[in-house]
Design an enzyme around this catalytic site. Structure first.
Site, PDB file in Angstrom:
ATOM      1  N   TYR A 144      24.594  42.233 -11.304  1.00  0.00           N
ATOM      2  CA  TYR A 144      24.602  41.315 -12.454  1.00  0.00           C
ATOM      3  C   TYR A 144      24.522  42.116 -13.740  1.00  0.00           C
ATOM      4  O   TYR A 144      23.609  42.930 -13.922  1.00  0.00           O
ATOM      5  CB  TYR A 144      23.394  40.372 -12.321  1.00  0.00           C
ATOM      6  CG  TYR A 144      23.343  39.256 -13.329  1.00  0.00           C
ATOM      7  CD1 TYR A 144      24.446  38.443 -13.541  1.00  0.00           C
ATOM      8  CD2 TYR A 144      22.187  39.018 -14.059  1.00  0.00           C
ATOM      9  CE1 TYR A 144      24.398  37.410 -14.466  1.00  0.00           C
ATOM     10  CE2 TYR A 144      22.126  37.989 -14.980  1.00  0.00           C
ATOM     11  CZ  TYR A 144      23.238  37.186 -15.189  1.00  0.00           C
ATOM     12  OH  TYR A 144      23.181  36.164 -16.106  1.00  0.00           O
ATOM     13  N   ARG A 155       0.801  -1.214   0.000  1.00  0.00           N
ATOM     14  CA  ARG A 155       0.000   0.000   0.000  1.00  0.00           C
ATOM     15  C   ARG A 155       0.843   1.278   0.000  1.00  0.00           C
ATOM     16  O   ARG A 155       0.333   2.374  -0.051  1.00  0.00           O
ATOM     17  CB  ARG A 155      -0.947   0.002   1.212  1.00  0.00           C
ATOM     18  CG  ARG A 155      -2.054  -0.999   1.085  1.00  0.00           C
ATOM     19  CD  ARG A 155      -2.690  -1.326   2.416  1.00  0.00           C
ATOM     20  NE  ARG A 155      -1.895  -2.259   3.204  1.00  0.00           N
ATOM     21  CZ  ARG A 155      -2.242  -2.697   4.405  1.00  0.00           C
ATOM     22  NH1 ARG A 155      -3.344  -2.273   4.968  1.00  0.00           N
ATOM     23  NH2 ARG A 155      -1.480  -3.552   5.051  1.00  0.00           N
TER      24      ARG A 155
HETATM   25  C1  UD1 Z   1      -0.482  -6.364  12.009  1.00  0.00           C
HETATM   26  C2  UD1 Z   1      -1.303  -7.230  12.960  1.00  0.00           C
HETATM   27  C3  UD1 Z   1      -2.488  -6.411  13.471  1.00  0.00           C
HETATM   28  C4  UD1 Z   1      -1.999  -5.157  14.149  1.00  0.00           C
HETATM   29  C5  UD1 Z   1      -1.069  -4.359  13.225  1.00  0.00           C
HETATM   30  C6  UD1 Z   1      -0.388  -3.251  13.994  1.00  0.00           C
HETATM   31  C7  UD1 Z   1      -1.078  -9.503  12.148  1.00  0.00           C
HETATM   32  C8  UD1 Z   1      -1.739 -10.630  11.446  1.00  0.00           C
HETATM   33  N1  UD1 Z   1      -1.782  -8.397  12.263  1.00  0.00           N
HETATM   34  O1  UD1 Z   1      -1.309  -6.056  10.894  1.00  0.00           O
HETATM   35  O2  UD1 Z   1      -3.259  -7.165  14.403  1.00  0.00           O
HETATM   36  O3  UD1 Z   1      -3.097  -4.359  14.551  1.00  0.00           O
HETATM   37  O4  UD1 Z   1      -0.023  -5.201  12.694  1.00  0.00           O
HETATM   38  O5  UD1 Z   1       0.364  -2.415  13.152  1.00  0.00           O
HETATM   39  O6  UD1 Z   1       0.039  -9.666  12.604  1.00  0.00           O
HETATM   40  N2  UD1 Z   1       5.716  -8.994   7.812  1.00  0.00           N
HETATM   41  C9  UD1 Z   1       6.678  -9.957   7.529  1.00  0.00           C
HETATM   42  N3  UD1 Z   1       6.323 -11.031   6.791  1.00  0.00           N
HETATM   43  C10 UD1 Z   1       5.061 -11.225   6.332  1.00  0.00           C
HETATM   44  C11 UD1 Z   1       4.079 -10.265   6.639  1.00  0.00           C
HETATM   45  C12 UD1 Z   1       4.446  -9.141   7.373  1.00  0.00           C
HETATM   46  O7  UD1 Z   1       7.835  -9.804   7.935  1.00  0.00           O
HETATM   47  O8  UD1 Z   1       4.831 -12.267   5.704  1.00  0.00           O
HETATM   48  C13 UD1 Z   1       6.114  -7.803   8.598  1.00  0.00           C
HETATM   49  C14 UD1 Z   1       5.912  -6.517   7.823  1.00  0.00           C
HETATM   50  O9  UD1 Z   1       7.110  -6.174   7.150  1.00  0.00           O
HETATM   51  C15 UD1 Z   1       5.556  -5.521   8.928  1.00  0.00           C
HETATM   52  C16 UD1 Z   1       4.936  -6.377  10.024  1.00  0.00           C
HETATM   53  O10 UD1 Z   1       5.293  -7.706   9.728  1.00  0.00           O
HETATM   54  O11 UD1 Z   1       6.717  -4.892   9.434  1.00  0.00           O
HETATM   55  C17 UD1 Z   1       3.412  -6.234  10.081  1.00  0.00           C
HETATM   56  O12 UD1 Z   1       2.873  -6.639   8.842  1.00  0.00           O
HETATM   57  P1  UD1 Z   1       1.640  -5.904   8.156  1.00  0.00           P
HETATM   58  O13 UD1 Z   1       1.348  -6.581   6.889  1.00  0.00           O
HETATM   59  O14 UD1 Z   1       1.877  -4.455   8.132  1.00  0.00           O
HETATM   60  O15 UD1 Z   1       0.491  -6.248   9.208  1.00  0.00           O
HETATM   61  P2  UD1 Z   1      -0.784  -5.352   9.537  1.00  0.00           P
HETATM   62  O16 UD1 Z   1      -1.810  -5.613   8.496  1.00  0.00           O
HETATM   63  O17 UD1 Z   1      -0.399  -3.982   9.797  1.00  0.00           O
END
Ligand code: UD1
Ligand code: MG
Length: 475
Positions: A398, A16
């Protein structure tokens, strides 16, 4: 307290916010997102910290290795790879190998939630130990819980029973305003087995780290959620709007810290201060002020308002009146600038200089006590002490091809509306008559003027009026 280990999840792409840069490398005004998170958690001195990388991992690893050189060299910060981004639960599991000899509490953080404070992490770990909990999480009560995971509690006991991702929530669950911040303290004995059991049967088809909460509850383990005092800490970055909210919050933290130190602000919400700026005590700042780059404000400086100040040093008790754009300028102690002044690169104003309204300076060195009070352009010039520059004076620096220098000595008086055609010198104590165009050196203590002599024709205006009246009567 238990031995501490840390996992920071940083493998995601950040669909996003644009796929060019991994999301955790997006930058706030202060640091990369991952830099913020590690900067808060590493002072807790964990035995081991593992950053899980995946999408463009070489970029993330290079940023972390540069910013946290010592810790990476010592091996206290390491990387684990998540080849495919299958969700936060899967990401955490990728760190398992690094923790094979570890027994203690594992603190898991999201690399995209940069506002988390060390003090909150400490409070979470204390609560986790005190409650002998298996899983402890940080939560926040948000007015707009948006797409954050909801913290579900049992109505009667208020005990946490699950974290439900917004996309998997029922309409009534979506009404819950307590959200998961994304930080988890977990007992290592429970963590790895629980992660192995997480499935991906949810709306996004991902392995959710958040599912370990429900797993712990179903095993009868203690789970606690600690609401953050400052809900802003829950802000995560998923898109460009979130990043702007984070920057606004970081700015307001800096602004508030300065106010606590003794900087006065009339309307703090309209003041923007780069992290690189230094502001001394008892400075007063009015509304709509931006302080940028390597700007330094000394004690007692007053900025009335409406100012954009970049890379400037401002001496003690200088008064910057309403409406100022200044860049790369040195402003001496007790100087008075504006209202409505434009100080450009290479402006050096000594103590007690007065620059008035609608004056522009560039590469201008003005010695102590010089006054240019109205409507002037001073470019490529050197001006001696106590010289007075009249309204409408222009240094014509200038010629269409190159810039040349104007040198004015001390106690020179330049009459209004004069043009100083550079290269030109006006020596100490000399006077230039108003309206002159000076093209040659004016020697010490002399008067130079280039005006055409004044003529007077007696009765001319009266005759003109009478003629006009006659012509009108004839029509
Ligand atoms: C996540 C939480 C949500 C919380 C929110 C807070 C989960 C399922 N949900 O959602 O409950 O309210 O954070 O900000 O955990 N990442 C990986 N590998 C992956 C997916 C993500 O390393 O396969 C890392 C991303 O780089 C990021 C973090 O995990 O730094 C969170 O991932 P993101 O996809 O942003 O989760 P949210 O939808 O924000
Ligand atoms: Mg997120």
């Amino acid at each position: 307290m238990d031995t501490l280990g840390v996992i920071v999840l940083a493998a995601g792409m950040g669909r996003r916010i644009g796929a060019e840069t991994p999301k955790v490398l997006q930058r706030t005004s202060e640091n990369s997102l991952i830099g913020h998170v590690l900067g808060e958690v590493l002072p807790l001195a964990p035995k081991l910290s593992v950053v899980v990388t995946g999408f463009k991992r070489e970029l993330v690893e290079s940023e972390v290795s540069t910013s946290f050189k010592t810790e990476c060299a010592k091996g206290s910060v390491r990387f684990a790879v998540q080849e495919q981004q299958k969700g936060t639960g899967h990401a955490a599991l990728c760190a398992k190998e690094s923790f094979k000899d570890f027994v203690g509490t594992v603190l898991i953080l999201c690399g995209d939630a940069p506002l988390i404070k060390r003090s909150s992490l400490e409070r979470l770990l204390s609560l986790h130990a005190e409650q002998k909990a298996t899983v402890s999480i940080l939560s926040a009560e948000l007015n707009d819980p948006a797409s954050y995971g909801r913290v579900l509690r049992e109505p009667a006991s208020a005990r946490v029973i699950a974290i439900r991702e917004a996309r998997d929530c029922s309409p009534s669950e979506l009404l819950v305003r307590e959200v998961n911040q994304g930080t988890y303290a977990v007992d290592s004995a429970f963590l790895w087995a629980a992660l192995e059991r997480v499935t991906n049967t949810n709306a996004q088809g991902e392995f959710y780290l958040t599912d370990i909460v429900e797993a712990a509850v179903s095993e009868g383990q203690t789970v606690v959620a600690m609401p953050l005092h400052d809900v802003q800490e829950a802000l995560g970055v998923n898109d460009a709007y979130d990043l702007s909210l984070i920057n606004a919050e970081l700015n307001s933290r800096r602004v508030h810290a300065l106010q606590r130190k003794g900087v006065f602000m009339l309307q703090p919400s309209s003041v923007f201060i780069d992290p690189t700026v230094s502001v001394n005590l008892s400075v007063k700042i009015g509304p709509n002020v931006q302080l940028k780059g390597n700007t330094q404000l000394s004690a007692g400086v007053v900025i009335d308002g409406q100012a954009l100040i970049t890379d400037c040093s401002v001496g003690e008790n200088a008064h910057l009146k309403l409406g100022l754009v200044a860049s790369g300028a040195q402003i001496g102690p007790g100087a008075q600038i504006g209202p409505f002044a434009h100080l450009r690169e290479g402006t050096e104003l000594a103590a007690e200089v007065k620059i008035g309204n609608f004056v522009e300076t560039k590469k201008a060195r003005l010695a102590r006590g010089v006054k240019a009070s109205h409507l002037s352009y001073l470019g490529d010039c050197e001006v001696g002490e106590d010289t007075n520059i009249g309204a409408g004076t222009i240094t014509c620096n200038y010629d269409g091809f190159k810039k040349s220098v104007t040198v004015l000595g001390r106690e020179v008086f330049i009459g209004s509306n004069s043009s100083l055609v550079a290269p030109v010198t006006v020596e100490d104590g000399a006077t230039v008559g108003a309206g002159s165009v000076i093209t040659q050196k004016v020697t010490k203590d002399s008067l130079a003027l280039t005006r055409a002599p004044q003529e007077q024709k007696d009765g001319w205006s009266k005759r003109k009026r009478e003629l006009h009246a006659k012509q009108k009567a004839r029509k």
